[in-house]
Design a protein around this motif. Structure first.
Motif, PDB file in Angstrom:
ATOM      1  N   ALA A 402       0.837  -1.210   0.000  1.00 36.32           N
ATOM      2  CA  ALA A 402       0.000   0.000   0.000  1.00 36.32           C
ATOM      3  C   ALA A 402       0.868   1.256   0.000  1.00 36.32           C
ATOM      4  N   ALA A 403       1.933   1.253   0.810  1.00 40.44           N
ATOM      5  CA  ALA A 403       2.815   2.418   0.887  1.00 40.44           C
ATOM      6  C   ALA A 403       3.537   2.655  -0.440  1.00 40.44           C
ATOM      7  N   ASP A 404       3.979   1.583  -1.066  1.00 45.72           N
ATOM      8  CA  ASP A 404       4.659   1.729  -2.358  1.00 45.72           C
ATOM      9  C   ASP A 404       3.701   2.279  -3.419  1.00 45.72           C
ATOM     10  N   GLU A 405       2.450   1.836  -3.375  1.00 40.79           N
ATOM     11  CA  GLU A 405       1.477   2.346  -4.334  1.00 40.79           C
ATOM     12  C   GLU A 405       1.175   3.820  -4.064  1.00 40.79           C
ATOM     13  N   ALA A 406       1.077   4.179  -2.792  1.00 39.26           N
ATOM     14  CA  ALA A 406       0.853   5.591  -2.450  1.00 39.26           C
ATOM     15  C   ALA A 406       1.982   6.456  -2.988  1.00 39.26           C
ATOM     16  N   ALA A 407       3.206   5.949  -2.889  1.00 41.02           N
ATOM     17  CA  ALA A 407       4.371   6.718  -3.347  1.00 41.02           C
ATOM     18  C   ALA A 407       4.356   6.913  -4.864  1.00 41.02           C
ATOM     19  N   ILE A 408       4.203   5.821  -5.613  1.00 41.52           N
ATOM     20  CA  ILE A 408       4.260   5.940  -7.074  1.00 41.52           C
ATOM     21  C   ILE A 408       3.046   6.682  -7.623  1.00 41.52           C
ATOM     22  N   SER A 409       1.983   6.767  -6.836  1.00 46.41           N
ATOM     23  CA  SER A 409       0.786   7.514  -7.278  1.00 46.41           C
ATOM     24  C   SER A 409       1.111   8.973  -7.556  1.00 46.41           C
ATOM     25  N   ARG A 410       2.157   9.492  -6.908  1.00 47.10           N
ATOM     26  CA  ARG A 410       2.515  10.906  -7.080  1.00 47.10           C
ATOM     27  C   ARG A 410       3.143  11.155  -8.455  1.00 47.10           C
ATOM     28  N   LEU A 411       3.795  10.124  -9.011  1.00 47.48           N
ATOM     29  CA  LEU A 411       4.294  10.239 -10.384  1.00 47.48           C
ATOM     30  C   LEU A 411       3.130  10.174 -11.362  1.00 47.48           C
ATOM     31  N   TYR A 412       2.227   9.213 -11.156  1.00 45.32           N
ATOM     32  CA  TYR A 412       1.053   9.113 -12.023  1.00 45.32           C
ATOM     33  C   TYR A 412       0.234  10.405 -11.973  1.00 45.32           C
ATOM     34  N   GLY A 413       0.177  11.005 -10.806  1.00 45.69           N
ATOM     35  CA  GLY A 413      -0.606  12.229 -10.650  1.00 45.69           C
ATOM     36  C   GLY A 413       0.060  13.451 -11.241  1.00 45.69           C
ATOM     37  N   GLY A 414       1.350  13.349 -11.578  1.00 49.77           N
ATOM     38  CA  GLY A 414       2.055  14.457 -12.201  1.00 49.77           C
ATOM     39  C   GLY A 414       2.503  15.540 -11.245  1.00 49.77           C
ATOM     40  N   ILE A 415       2.619  15.205  -9.950  1.00 44.94           N
ATOM     41  CA  ILE A 415       2.924  16.263  -8.976  1.00 44.94           C
ATOM     42  C   ILE A 415       4.293  16.094  -8.319  1.00 44.94           C
ATOM     43  N   HIS A 416       5.007  14.995  -8.635  1.00 40.78           N
ATOM     44  CA  HIS A 416       6.328  14.773  -8.039  1.00 40.78           C
ATOM     45  C   HIS A 416       7.293  14.152  -9.047  1.00 40.78           C
ATOM     46  N   PHE A 417       8.570  14.477  -8.847  1.00 41.42           N
ATOM     47  CA  PHE A 417       9.634  13.829  -9.596  1.00 41.42           C
ATOM     48  C   PHE A 417       9.993  12.511  -8.911  1.00 41.42           C
ATOM     49  N   ARG A 418      10.645  11.622  -9.656  1.00 38.52           N
ATOM     50  CA  ARG A 418      10.932  10.282  -9.135  1.00 38.52           C
ATOM     51  C   ARG A 418      11.842  10.312  -7.907  1.00 38.52           C
ATOM     52  N   ASP A 419      12.853  11.181  -7.889  1.00 41.69           N
ATOM     53  CA  ASP A 419      13.759  11.143  -6.729  1.00 41.69           C
ATOM     54  C   ASP A 419      13.068  11.620  -5.456  1.00 41.69           C
ATOM     55  N   ALA A 420      12.097  12.506  -5.585  1.00 45.96           N
ATOM     56  CA  ALA A 420      11.341  12.936  -4.409  1.00 45.96           C
ATOM     57  C   ALA A 420      10.520  11.777  -3.852  1.00 45.96           C
ATOM     58  N   ILE A 421      10.074  10.908  -4.749  1.00 49.87           N
ATOM     59  CA  ILE A 421       9.288   9.733  -4.359  1.00 49.87           C
ATOM     60  C   ILE A 421      10.193   8.681  -3.732  1.00 49.87           C
ATOM     61  N   GLU A 422      11.240   8.283  -4.455  1.00 48.65           N
ATOM     62  CA  GLU A 422      12.096   7.196  -3.979  1.00 48.65           C
ATOM     63  C   GLU A 422      12.889   7.594  -2.737  1.00 48.65           C
ATOM     64  N   ASN A 423      13.433   8.798  -2.724  1.00 42.70           N
ATOM     65  CA  ASN A 423      14.160   9.246  -1.539  1.00 42.70           C
ATOM     66  C   ASN A 423      13.205   9.533  -0.379  1.00 42.70           C
ATOM     67  N   GLY A 424      11.969   9.887  -0.713  1.00 42.64           N
ATOM     68  CA  GLY A 424      10.957  10.056   0.321  1.00 42.64           C
ATOM     69  C   GLY A 424      10.622   8.738   0.996  1.00 42.64           C
ATOM     70  N   VAL A 425      10.534   7.679   0.204  1.00 36.96           N
ATOM     71  CA  VAL A 425      10.286   6.346   0.773  1.00 36.96           C
ATOM     72  C   VAL A 425      11.432   5.954   1.703  1.00 36.96           C
ATOM     73  N   THR A 426      12.653   6.180   1.273  1.00 37.54           N
ATOM     74  CA  THR A 426      13.820   5.860   2.109  1.00 37.54           C
ATOM     75  C   THR A 426      13.785   6.652   3.411  1.00 37.54           C
ATOM     76  N   GLN A 427      13.466   7.927   3.300  1.00 35.18           N
ATOM     77  CA  GLN A 427      13.356   8.800   4.472  1.00 35.18           C
ATOM     78  C   GLN A 427      12.283   8.275   5.429  1.00 35.18           C
ATOM     79  N   GLY A 428      11.123   7.928   4.892  1.00 34.94           N
ATOM     80  CA  GLY A 428      10.022   7.446   5.723  1.00 34.94           C
ATOM     81  C   GLY A 428      10.323   6.116   6.381  1.00 34.94           C
ATOM     82  N   ARG A 429      10.976   5.210   5.640  1.00 35.95           N
ATOM     83  CA  ARG A 429      11.321   3.911   6.222  1.00 35.95           C
ATOM     84  C   ARG A 429      12.283   4.076   7.392  1.00 35.95           C
ATOM     85  N   LYS A 430      13.234   4.974   7.240  1.00 30.15           N
ATOM     86  CA  LYS A 430      14.189   5.213   8.326  1.00 30.15           C
ATOM     87  C   LYS A 430      13.459   5.752   9.561  1.00 30.15           C
ATOM     88  N   ILE A 431      12.529   6.649   9.351  1.00 30.05           N
ATOM     89  CA  ILE A 431      11.748   7.192  10.466  1.00 30.05           C
ATOM     90  C   ILE A 431      10.940   6.081  11.140  1.00 30.05           C
TER      91      ILE A 431
END
Length: 444
Positions: A402-431
């Motif tokens: 579910a979390a991975d789908e939420a993340a990639i949804s931002r690319l499909y939605g046209g509101i985020h670049f890929r590194d903001a998504i992938e590095n955001g996931v890394t940031q969130g997992r660490k938290i």
């Protein structure tokens, strides 16, 4: 008209369902009762158009009130600690309250009392508080004789949590310097259609519950603004542009399912109409309720996991918002309109704050870590969080999926670049991993 009638029907049915469940007094039903009563908090947040970080703060303190009411009610509710009892009492004081016969009743009432005070339209919860009292008496969870004692207990807990909330830095936000967009290429600027001002630019100053030094959770460096062919930024920009023009029906559904933009505005002629939507944190609180009910959790465990997720959401937003306003990165819509296609629009409406990192990626990954730690990696569920807002259910094999789908949804939605998504996931997992590790230490 049909949709309006549907929403009214839901609001009418929920209290009746609560009454039936209270009357049954079955332990496994408390998870549903808790989720229903907490949803009243969500309804008011939607009315107030609470920003994503503000919504997370509201969930944190309302759930903390319920947790504290249980924690003060006896050993049964102290088996799972979130913040140590001594740590909480240092902040909140030691009330030494008389125990009540229904900690569950008092916990819900304390939650509603805190909700009333931390939201602009919190007064709408007064009716829910009265309904909760009536349900408690009618179902004999409390009696007319001991009702006042339960209300006094709940109020004492709520007052302590509200005093704690007053010291988290929120009140001081309005006194801080007003945000001004940075000048120059590559920096964020308000986006159409409403061109709203930046939301909560000083949120990084908020007190966190678990993250002792938010700087330790700063994301990996982003691609620097560079439009030359073959640069990392240019490749990511073209990916957003190309993906947006070739979306499948499933990708559109995914983007809309995880949109969670409380600021969406639609225009009809010269009239701007706000579209009510749940926040990203509200979506994960909804998932927490769904999982609690599927697992038939006791009231104590339901309050515990909701509070843990809510505090995690709050800390994750502080970390993410720190990154957003330290990078001030431009949104895809602005660059594409200026450099590629002046009339291009993303599938989703761009929210009013800088791009890096993706908020939904950060908080979804953090929530998934905590929920997986609690429920396990193989916990499948049907996510009905968005049904109230007119979207269909989606089935997931795990919280990570579910979390991975939420993340990639931002690319499909046209509101985020890929590194903001992938590095955001890394940031969130660490938290999330850090918080879950801290929790395990408290329990051992």
């Amino acid at each position: 008209m049909k949709r309006l009638n549907f929403l009214i029907l839901i609001l009418v049915i929920l209290p009746v369902g609560s009454m039936d469940l209270l009357a049954q007094k079955q332990k496994q039903d408390w998870a549903k009762i808790y989720a229903e009563q907490l949803f009243h908090i969500t309804e008011v947040m939607v009315t107030d158009v609470a920003s994503p970080p503000v919504a997370a703060r509201i969930y944190a303190y309302t759930n903390l009130a319920a947790y504290r009411a249980l924690q003060e009610s006896g050993a049964e509710f102290q088996k799972r600690e979130i913040l140590s009892v001594s740590q909480l009492k240092n902040h909140l004081g030691d009330p030494r309250l008389e125990r009540v016969s229904s900690p569950e009743f008092a916990a819900i009432y304390a939650m509603l009392l805190v909700g009333e005070k931390v939201m602009p339209s919190g007064y709408l919860l007064k009716e829910k508080q009265k309904t909760w009292q009536d349900l408690g008496v009618k179902s004999k969870v409390v009696t007319k004789k001991n009702l006042d004692a339960h209300l006094a207990f709940a109020k004492a807990i709520a007052d302590q949590v509200l005093d704690f909330a007053k010291t988290d830095g929120y009140i001081q936000l309005t006194a801080r310097n007003r945000y001004t967009p940075k000048e120059g290429e590559g920096f964020w600027y308000p986006t159409p259609p409403a061109y709203m001002a930046a939301v909560e630019p000083e949120w990084k100053t908020m007190r966190t519950f678990f993250l002792k030094n938010p700087s330790e959770f700063d994301p990996l460096p982003m691609a620097q603004f560079d439009l030359s062919t073959g640069s990392s930024f240019q490749i990511q920009l073209m990916e957003v542009y190309d993906v947006s023009r070739n979306l499948s029906d499933e990708q559109k559904l995914i983007a809309n399912f995880w949109d969670c933009n409380p600021f969406k505005v639609e225009f009809s002629g010269h009239m701007a109409i706000g579209v009510k939507k749940i926040s990203p944190g509200g979506h994960w609180i909804g998932i927490t309720g769904i999982a609690s009910q599927k697992q038939h959790l006791s009231f104590a465990e339901t309050a515990y996991i909701h509070t843990l997720v809510a505090l995690t959401l709050h800390d994750a937003f502080v970390s993410c918002w720190k990154a957003k306003y330290e990078t001030n990165r431009i949104r895809p819509e602005t660059v594409i309109n200026e450099k590629l296609h002046p009339s291009w629009k993303p599938l989703l409406q761009t929210p009013p704050f800088p791009e890096y990192t993706s908020g939904h990626s950060v908080i979804s990954a953090a929530s998934a870590e905590v929920l997986t730690g609690y429920f396990g990696d193989d916990f499948g569920f049907i996510d009905s969080s968005e049904v109230y807002f007119g979207l269909p259910e989606r089935e997931f094999r795990s919280f990570y999926q579910a979390a991975d789908e939420a993340a990639i949804s931002r690319l499909y939605g046209g509101i985020h670049f890929r590194d903001a998504i992938e590095n955001g996931v890394t940031q969130g997992r660490k938290i999330g991993k850090t918080i879950w590790t801290e929790i395990q230490k408290l329990e051992n």
